[in-house]
Enzyme design. Sequence first.
Site, short mmCIF file in Angstrom:
data_model
loop_
_atom_site.label_atom_id
_atom_site.label_comp_id
_atom_site.label_asym_id
_atom_site.label_seq_id
_atom_site.Cartn_x
_atom_site.Cartn_y
_atom_site.Cartn_z
CE1 TYR A 56 11.40 -49.83 112.61
CE2 TYR A 56 9.59 -48.48 113.41
CZ TYR A 56 10.69 -48.65 112.59
OH TYR A 56 11.09 -47.62 111.77
CB SER A 200 17.57 -41.09 113.05
OG SER A 200 17.26 -42.45 113.12
CG LEU A 202 15.97 -36.04 118.47
CD1 LEU A 202 15.35 -36.59 119.76
CD2 LEU A 202 16.05 -34.51 118.53
N1 LIG Z 1 12.33 -45.57 107.90
C1 LIG Z 1 13.33 -46.08 108.56
O1 LIG Z 1 14.11 -46.87 108.03
C2 LIG Z 1 13.56 -45.70 110.00
C3 LIG Z 1 14.81 -45.95 110.61
C4 LIG Z 1 14.98 -45.56 111.94
C5 LIG Z 1 13.94 -44.95 112.62
N2 LIG Z 1 12.75 -44.73 112.01
C6 LIG Z 1 11.63 -44.06 112.71
O2 LIG Z 1 12.08 -42.78 113.16
C7 LIG Z 1 11.83 -42.64 114.56
C8 LIG Z 1 12.87 -41.72 115.19
O3 LIG Z 1 14.19 -42.17 114.92
P1 LIG Z 1 15.13 -42.79 116.05
O4 LIG Z 1 14.30 -43.18 117.23
O5 LIG Z 1 15.97 -43.80 115.39
O6 LIG Z 1 16.13 -41.59 116.40
P2 LIG Z 1 16.02 -40.16 117.11
O7 LIG Z 1 14.63 -39.72 117.17
O8 LIG Z 1 17.03 -39.33 116.41
O9 LIG Z 1 16.61 -40.45 118.57
C9 LIG Z 1 16.01 -41.34 119.47
C10 LIG Z 1 16.93 -41.43 120.68
O10 LIG Z 1 17.02 -40.16 121.31
C11 LIG Z 1 16.61 -40.23 122.68
N3 LIG Z 1 15.87 -38.98 122.93
C12 LIG Z 1 14.66 -38.60 122.43
N4 LIG Z 1 14.33 -37.36 122.84
C13 LIG Z 1 15.34 -36.94 123.62
C14 LIG Z 1 15.59 -35.75 124.34
N5 LIG Z 1 14.72 -34.75 124.31
N6 LIG Z 1 16.74 -35.66 125.06
C15 LIG Z 1 17.64 -36.67 125.09
N7 LIG Z 1 17.46 -37.82 124.41
C16 LIG Z 1 16.32 -37.95 123.69
C17 LIG Z 1 15.78 -41.49 122.77
O11 LIG Z 1 15.88 -42.08 124.05
P3 LIG Z 1 14.57 -42.43 124.95
O12 LIG Z 1 13.64 -43.24 124.09
O13 LIG Z 1 15.13 -43.22 126.07
O14 LIG Z 1 14.01 -41.11 125.34
C18 LIG Z 1 16.46 -42.39 121.73
O15 LIG Z 1 17.59 -43.03 122.30
C19 LIG Z 1 11.84 -44.09 115.07
O16 LIG Z 1 11.18 -44.20 116.30
C20 LIG Z 1 11.15 -44.83 113.94
O17 LIG Z 1 9.74 -44.72 114.08
C21 LIG Z 1 12.56 -45.09 110.71
#
Ligand SMILES: NC(=O)c1ccc[n+]([C@@H]2O[C@H](COP(=O)([O-])OP(=O)(O)OC[C@H]3O[C@@H](n4cnc5c(N)ncnc54)[C@H](OP(=O)(O)O)[C@@H]3O)[C@@H](O)[C@H]2O)c1
Length: 321
Positions: A56, A200, A202
């Site tokens: 990251y 992910s 959300l």
């Molecule tokens: N193992 C893997 O390959 C892999 C792949 C992807 C992700 N990950 C991990 O999983 C974590 C979470 O996944 P993700 O960040 O991709 O997706 P997510 O948690 O599904 O969604 C994140 C998005 O939602 C927004 N958000 C968060 N809370 C919200 C709310 N209450 N209301 C409205 N919007 C909201 C965030 O914006 P803001 O930040 O602007 O609030 C961001 O744009 C990552 O941070 C990472 O650590 C791992």
Amino acid sequence: MKTAQLGALEVSRLGLGAMGMSHGYTGAGSDDAESIRTIHRALDLGVTFLDTAEVYGPYVNEELVGRAIAGRRDEVVLATKFGLVSHTGSQAPDSSPANVRAAVEGSLRRLGVDHIDLYYQHRVDPDVPIEETIGAAAELVQQGKVRHLGLSEAWTDTIRRAHATHPIAALQSEYSLWTRDQDELLPLLRELGIGLVPYSPLGKGFLTGQVRLEDLAEDDFRRTTPRFSAENFRANQVLADEVRVVADEAESTPAQVALAWLLAQGDDIAPIPGTKRVSRLEENAAADAVTLTDGQLRHLDDLAPAAGGHHSDAQMRLIER
Ligand SMILES: NC(=O)c1ccc[n+]([C@@H]2O[C@H](COP(=O)([O-])OP(=O)(O)OC[C@H]3O[C@@H](n4cnc5c(N)ncnc54)[C@H](OP(=O)(O)O)[C@@H]3O)[C@@H](O)[C@H]2O)c1
């Protein structure tokens, strides 16, 4: 905050994904001070399971998390990942034993810690037998640099072989209301006593109903994700609308409903929603107190499949199925 059991590791059942603070999403890296406040607020609320990865940035997200947890290490269950950066002169993915040994030193230094609680292989490396990778990672456990091991986006055969080499605490994979592949894997994970960490959760923000395509920066990775093409995005709107209907009925928010549905799947599941804002962290953490009725869960179980894949073709080639 209630807890979840990932193999032998106990974690807060809602974690915090730190990726978007530095990488991939619109606004990443634009306000590190708010990102650090978000991590501090998470710890204050008992959201102590923090997720980052070497790739990251690369590197800057681990550095940011390291700055945020300085002085509070004991409160944190810290997870990071190796294998999508090569330190051996090879190409990523690189899960060779030499790369595992090199990667951990960098992660420990950037995070400012003497051990990592959960160390995941980020993607399966088709060129390295999983026994060799997990064998090398198990040596890190013996050396005290790592407490528990995890896999990310691995499928059945790799999971069984890895677990036979050294106990695997958790599989981290995309799992949410609109990405259900893991339904198929859960029986195997439960047979082996491996927890599931949905990333992910959300739907990359989509399930909250707050994403607008025109707001996404040119380099936001969702622009290359099929579900976010203009046509699929429109077609998928009905899913966000249905989540909103349940949220109104449950007197909660769509984000909380998306998380509460995941939590209702078992106490061996610990989603890691990502946000870089204190207000959303607070909203997401409050999903711990949301209990959906059987009728609401059925409503969500019956959502139509999403239009379009959840990753680009290039990303999908790295994902085992
Ligand atoms: N193992 C893997 O390959 C892999 C792949 C992807 C992700 N990950 C991990 O999983 C974590 C979470 O996944 P993700 O960040 O991709 O997706 P997510 O948690 O599904 O969604 C994140 C998005 O939602 C927004 N958000 C968060 N809370 C919200 C709310 N209450 N209301 C409205 N919007 C909201 C965030 O914006 P803001 O930040 O602007 O609030 C961001 O744009 C990552 O941070 C990472 O650590 C791992």
